[in-house]
Design a protein around this motif. Structure first.
Motif, mmCIF file in Angstrom:
data_model
loop_
_atom_site.group_PDB
_atom_site.id
_atom_site.type_symbol
_atom_site.label_atom_id
_atom_site.label_comp_id
_atom_site.label_asym_id
_atom_site.label_seq_id
_atom_site.Cartn_x
_atom_site.Cartn_y
_atom_site.Cartn_z
ATOM 1 N N UNK A 1 25.877 44.325 33.557
ATOM 2 C CA UNK A 1 26.584 43.042 33.425
ATOM 3 C C UNK A 1 27.833 43.206 32.569
ATOM 4 N N UNK A 2 27.723 43.984 31.484
ATOM 5 C CA UNK A 2 28.881 44.216 30.616
ATOM 6 C C UNK A 2 29.965 44.999 31.348
ATOM 7 N N UNK A 3 29.554 46.010 32.137
ATOM 8 C CA UNK A 3 30.518 46.803 32.904
ATOM 9 C C UNK A 3 31.237 45.930 33.926
ATOM 10 N N UNK A 4 30.489 45.073 34.616
ATOM 11 C CA UNK A 4 31.088 44.196 35.625
ATOM 12 C C UNK A 4 32.069 43.214 35.001
ATOM 13 N N UNK A 5 31.710 42.641 33.850
ATOM 14 C CA UNK A 5 32.602 41.697 33.179
ATOM 15 C C UNK A 5 33.919 42.369 32.814
ATOM 16 N N UNK A 6 33.824 43.587 32.251
ATOM 17 C CA UNK A 6 35.037 44.302 31.856
ATOM 18 C C UNK A 6 35.874 44.687 33.078
ATOM 19 N N UNK A 7 35.218 45.178 34.119
ATOM 20 C CA UNK A 7 35.940 45.640 35.313
ATOM 21 C C UNK A 7 36.639 44.471 36.010
ATOM 22 N N UNK A 8 35.938 43.334 36.129
ATOM 23 C CA UNK A 8 36.512 42.172 36.808
ATOM 24 C C UNK A 8 37.671 41.564 36.025
ATOM 25 N N UNK A 9 37.698 41.812 34.724
ATOM 26 C CA UNK A 9 38.728 41.217 33.865
ATOM 27 C C UNK A 9 39.945 42.123 33.690
ATOM 28 N N UNK A 10 39.774 43.436 33.893
ATOM 29 C CA UNK A 10 40.866 44.384 33.678
ATOM 30 C C UNK A 10 41.860 44.380 34.832
ATOM 31 N N UNK A 11 43.132 44.635 34.510
ATOM 32 C CA UNK A 11 44.156 44.759 35.535
ATOM 33 C C UNK A 11 43.869 46.002 36.381
ATOM 34 N N UNK A 12 43.830 45.822 37.700
ATOM 35 C CA UNK A 12 43.559 46.939 38.594
ATOM 36 C C UNK A 12 44.874 47.602 38.994
ATOM 37 N N UNK A 13 44.985 48.936 38.872
ATOM 38 C CA UNK A 13 46.262 49.606 39.156
ATOM 39 C C UNK A 13 46.730 49.456 40.600
ATOM 40 N N UNK A 14 45.797 49.218 41.528
ATOM 41 C CA UNK A 14 46.184 49.115 42.933
ATOM 42 C C UNK A 14 46.815 47.772 43.262
ATOM 43 N N UNK A 15 46.488 46.735 42.497
ATOM 44 C CA UNK A 15 46.977 45.386 42.796
ATOM 45 C C UNK A 15 47.931 44.834 41.742
ATOM 46 N N UNK A 16 47.823 45.330 40.526
ATOM 47 C CA UNK A 16 48.632 44.777 39.439
ATOM 48 C C UNK A 16 48.028 43.544 38.828
ATOM 49 N N UNK A 17 46.886 43.119 39.311
ATOM 50 C CA UNK A 17 46.166 41.963 38.775
ATOM 51 C C UNK A 17 44.706 42.343 38.569
ATOM 52 N N UNK A 18 44.019 41.554 37.783
ATOM 53 C CA UNK A 18 42.583 41.768 37.648
ATOM 54 C C UNK A 18 41.881 41.175 38.862
ATOM 55 N N UNK A 19 40.697 41.688 39.247
ATOM 56 C CA UNK A 19 39.955 41.075 40.357
ATOM 57 C C UNK A 19 39.713 39.587 40.142
ATOM 58 N N UNK A 20 39.456 39.174 38.896
ATOM 59 C CA UNK A 20 39.205 37.763 38.615
ATOM 60 C C UNK A 20 40.432 36.911 38.896
#
Length: 472
Positions: free
Chosen positions: A416-435
């Motif tokens: 759950x902690x990993x998912x929260x961090x990943x969904x909130x971080x800016x993704x290099x492929x899109x320039x935005x976070x998944x959220x």
């Protein structure tokens, strides 16, 4: 080191000298009065001859025939031990011929409170004492930790998580040791005389009841004061001249000079992170067309068994939004159940991508996708990179779990902690976070307590603009 007061203390001291016997000239002659004192038919009387022998040995142990200078190219060994009333530690270098030469000795008398600890807690505290005492020689490098207590070597093992039912004090000790890179090993008490003598003949404690009992009190207090609030951050900022002059350069949450370099160094110096780091792919096998909206194409894959579980990974190709379901098996029934749960939350995708696993190629799963109007595309056999969306997240998830050194009971919480961090971080492929792409706003975490916000509706107002900008 004080004079021995009984045969047990004298025996520990003689064991220490015998441990380093190869460095002692005329050892049997020097130790004769002390060896004679240890005979069963001899009463313990600390004579002038014993005192002379004792002082001679102590002087010799401070000579360059024993002590060596610190050498960063040589392996470091820290041996610790605890007696009912004291703790001891010896820092040594191990030479290519197998010999161990001491760098420094350390000991301390336990306070009245600490003497009431169980023996296993005393042994654990002796490790913390030794690590803190020799911090400058140990921090940031690999070293060997030696103890004669078998349970402690298991509890603090670098390859095993701390038992769930461990006492709070032991959990604090384990949290403190996580900052160090060590290998712990068990040694028989009969071969552990160097640290044993230090614990049985400790130096007096200067003010036993005035010092903090827990050696990691600073770290524990820091954890207990979290999360950091905006008021506390503002107060600290106003007291720092350099930061006050540049808040205009602030990042999303906080900024300090050299933040990028510090974060990069932190990750590079993390042994667990580097050990779990995946190799980069040598070639790209397949490039998928970019979807036009979130959850238009979903990639799926299974991971495991890992830490006693299987993991169903579902990830949106457009937003990079991941979902992880911890399951006990990889059957078609289980797959359909959690895919249905995912689709009910995010909507039916147009395309579903998976590998050629039997749970994905079964007639029941094909019928499930057909009934929902979903096109099923399979990755190339023996080329998992063609399902790279799911494969990359699996490697990310595994590496994070490995670097956290969590046990089986902690897997669900850590995911759950990993998912929260990943969904909130800016993704290099899109320039935005998944959220930001899925919801049009950032999801909230404890870090957001550092952001001042007087208007409770401000985030919703901003999110509308973000949503339009992201989805254009």
């Amino acid at each position: 080191m004080p004079d021995p007061k009984n045969k047990e203390q004298a025996r520990s001291f003689v064991g220490l000298i015998t441990y380093y016997g190869r460095f002692f000239p005329n050892l049997s002659t020097i130790l004769y009065p002390l060896n004679n004192l240890l005979k069963d038919d001899v009463s313990f009387v600390w004579s002038k001859e014993c005192e002379k022998s004792f002082l001679c040995v102590k002087k010799e142990m401070q000579s360059d025939r024993f002590l060596v200078h610190y050498d960063p190219s040589l392996p470091v060994v820290l041996a610790t031990d605890a007696s009912p009333y004291g703790i001891g530690a010896v820092l040594s270098h191990q030479y290519p011929d197998g010999t161990k030469r001491p760098l420094q000795y350390a000991s301390q008398t336990l306070t009245r409170t600490q003497q009431k600890y169980s023996q296993i807690d005393k042994e654990a505290y002796s490790i913390i004492f030794g690590v803190r005492k020799f911090h400058q020689c140990l921090y940031g490098r690999r070293f060997t930790l030696v103890t004669d207590n078998k349970p402690i070597s298991q509890i603090f093992s670098e390859s095993k998580g701390l038992p769930t039912m461990s006492a709070m004090r032991m959990q604090h000790y384990a949290a403190f040791l996580q900052a160090f890179d060590y290998r712990i090993c068990h040694r028989r008490s009969s071969d552990h005389f160097n640290a044993d003598a230090m614990s049985r003949l400790p130096t007096p404690h200067t003010d036993p009841e005035s010092e903090i009992e827990e050696p990691d009190a600073v770290e524990v207090n820091a954890i207990q004061t979290l999360p950091l609030t905006v008021d506390e951050l503002g107060s600290a900022t106003l007291s720092d001249d350099s930061v006050r002059e540049i808040k205009s350069l602030a990042r999303s949450y906080c900024w300090w000079e050299g933040i990028d370099k510090d974060i990069e160094s932190l990750v590079k110096d993390c042994a667990s992170c580097q050990a779990a780091k995946a190799n980069l792919p040598k070639v790209s096998f397949h490039c998928w067309d970019t979807p036009s909206e979130p959850f238009q194409r979903v990639h799926a894959d299974y991971a495991g068994p890992f830490m006693g579980f299987y993991y169903l990974i579902l990830i949106d190709a457009y937003s990079k939004w991941p979902a992880v379901y911890v399951v006990k098996n990889m059957t078609t029934e289980t797959t359909i159940r959690f895919c249905r749960e995912f689709f009910s939350t995010y909507g039916l995708p147009s395309v579903f991508v998976s590998d050629n696993g039997p749970q994905f190629t079964s007639a029941d799963f094909a019928n499930f996708l057909k009934m929902n109007g979903i096109v099923h595309k399979l990755s190339s056999p023996y080329h998992p990179a063609t399902n790279g969306q799911a494969e990359w997240f699996i490697q990310t998830m595994k590496s994070k779990l490995k670097s956290l050194n969590c046990n089986r009971s902690e897997v669900h919480g850590e995911i759950c902690s990993i998912l929260l961090s990943y969904r909130k971080m800016i993704h290099p492929a899109t320039g935005y976070s998944p959220a930001m792409i899925v919801f049009g706003r950032q999801i909230r975490s404890r870090l957001d307590l550092m952001i001042p916000s007087k208007d409770p509706n401000r985030s919703e107002v901003q999110s509308e603009g973000n949503c339009k900008r992201v989805l254009r």
